[in-house]
Design a protein around this motif. Structure first.
Motif, PDB file in Angstrom:
ATOM      1  N   ASN A 193      17.116  -2.015 -42.783  1.00 34.92           N
ATOM      2  CA  ASN A 193      17.677  -1.010 -43.792  1.00 34.92           C
ATOM      3  C   ASN A 193      16.811  -0.868 -45.109  1.00 34.92           C
ATOM      4  O   ASN A 193      17.305  -1.362 -46.218  1.00 34.92           O
ATOM      5  N   GLU A 194      15.729  -0.286 -44.883  1.00 32.27           N
ATOM      6  CA  GLU A 194      14.776  -0.188 -45.721  1.00 32.27           C
ATOM      7  C   GLU A 194      14.597   1.265 -46.244  1.00 32.27           C
ATOM      8  O   GLU A 194      14.415   2.130 -45.477  1.00 32.27           O
ATOM      9  N   SER A 195      14.764   1.350 -47.377  1.00 31.82           N
ATOM     10  CA  SER A 195      14.644   2.859 -48.086  1.00 31.82           C
ATOM     11  C   SER A 195      13.293   3.302 -47.911  1.00 31.82           C
ATOM     12  O   SER A 195      12.352   2.641 -48.068  1.00 31.82           O
ATOM     13  N   GLY A 196      13.037   4.562 -47.632  1.00 33.03           N
ATOM     14  CA  GLY A 196      11.625   4.965 -47.402  1.00 33.03           C
ATOM     15  C   GLY A 196      10.935   4.735 -46.114  1.00 33.03           C
ATOM     16  O   GLY A 196       9.889   5.160 -45.905  1.00 33.03           O
ATOM     17  N   GLY A 197      11.558   3.997 -45.433  1.00 29.64           N
ATOM     18  CA  GLY A 197      10.941   3.901 -44.103  1.00 29.64           C
ATOM     19  C   GLY A 197      11.096   4.993 -43.124  1.00 29.64           C
ATOM     20  O   GLY A 197      11.880   5.847 -43.205  1.00 29.64           O
ATOM     21  N   SER A 198       9.931   5.238 -42.161  1.00 28.91           N
ATOM     22  CA  SER A 198      10.140   6.391 -41.461  1.00 28.91           C
ATOM     23  C   SER A 198      11.230   6.182 -40.299  1.00 28.91           C
ATOM     24  O   SER A 198      11.702   7.352 -39.587  1.00 28.91           O
ATOM     25  N   SER A 214      15.658   0.294 -36.862  1.00 29.34           N
ATOM     26  CA  SER A 214      15.836   0.844 -38.265  1.00 29.34           C
ATOM     27  C   SER A 214      17.303   1.228 -38.375  1.00 29.34           C
ATOM     28  O   SER A 214      17.799   1.646 -37.256  1.00 29.34           O
ATOM     29  N   GLY A 215      17.843   1.164 -39.205  1.00 24.10           N
ATOM     30  CA  GLY A 215      19.499   1.633 -39.596  1.00 24.10           C
ATOM     31  C   GLY A 215      20.291   0.329 -39.245  1.00 24.10           C
ATOM     32  O   GLY A 215      20.044  -0.705 -39.630  1.00 24.10           O
ATOM     33  N   SER A 216      21.642   0.618 -39.406  1.00 29.93           N
ATOM     34  CA  SER A 216      22.695  -0.277 -39.623  1.00 29.93           C
ATOM     35  C   SER A 216      23.402  -0.271 -38.263  1.00 29.93           C
ATOM     36  O   SER A 216      23.366   0.605 -37.350  1.00 29.93           O
ATOM     37  N   ARG A 227      16.781  -5.834 -45.729  1.00 34.00           N
ATOM     38  CA  ARG A 227      16.148  -4.509 -46.388  1.00 34.00           C
ATOM     39  C   ARG A 227      14.692  -4.404 -46.722  1.00 34.00           C
ATOM     40  O   ARG A 227      14.026  -3.638 -47.171  1.00 34.00           O
ATOM     41  N   SER A 228      14.069  -5.670 -46.053  1.00 32.83           N
ATOM     42  CA  SER A 228      12.826  -5.825 -46.529  1.00 32.83           C
ATOM     43  C   SER A 228      11.885  -5.742 -45.211  1.00 32.83           C
ATOM     44  O   SER A 228      12.101  -6.955 -44.452  1.00 32.83           O
ATOM     45  N   LYS A 229      10.956  -4.918 -44.908  1.00 34.46           N
ATOM     46  CA  LYS A 229       9.931  -5.003 -43.753  1.00 34.46           C
ATOM     47  C   LYS A 229       9.078  -6.285 -43.953  1.00 34.46           C
ATOM     48  O   LYS A 229       8.539  -6.877 -43.241  1.00 34.46           O
TER      49      LYS A 229
END
Length: 137
Positions: free
Chosen positions: A34-39, A50-52, A6-8
């Protein structure tokens, strides 16, 4: 490698450690952020996307690839939450293309500690003094 995080920032910090060992173009790797706010459109380290992705399906596909390459026995090391370990165990339980050897490590976290000051004695005058063993100087 299947790695869901969850952490870039963690991904960026691990790149120098893992970069020489991971083939970024390999379908054998599944690194998902799976980071919230990522483009979701930026280029991520280590070929991450990105994504799961479902770990069960990834394990089935990986078993096919390993069996086609001649592997007969595979060590699967799972480190993560109970849901990940359970999904991995379900995915390999009926798969006879390779013999799986499963090792699971889980970290069970304690409840959150009390807020600062909430465990302090109400009357500090009656609080016990710190004790020393041996010579305190």
């Amino acid at each position: 490698i299947y790695w869901a995080l969850r952490s870039k920032r963690l991904l960026e910090r691990c790149e120098p450690l893992l970069g020489n060992y991971i083939n970024v173009d390999s379908s054998a790797n599944c690194i998902r952020l799976n980071e919230s706010g990522g483009s979701g459109r930026e280029l991520l380290p280590l070929g991450a996307q990105s994504g799961s992705q479902d770990v069960g399906q990834w394990l089935l596909d990986t078993a096919d690839n390993l069996a086609a390459a001649g592997a007969q026995s595979v060590l699967l090391f799972v480190c993560g939450p109970t849901s990940l370990a359970s999904a991995a165990q379900r995915a390999i339980s009926g798969n006879s293309k390779v013999m799986w050897h499963l090792h699971i490590e889980q970290f069970l976290f304690l409840p959150n500690p009390p807020k600062m000051g909430s465990s302090r004695p109400k009357n500090m005058e009656n609080a016990p003094l710190p004790s020393f063993v041996g010579n305190p100087s």
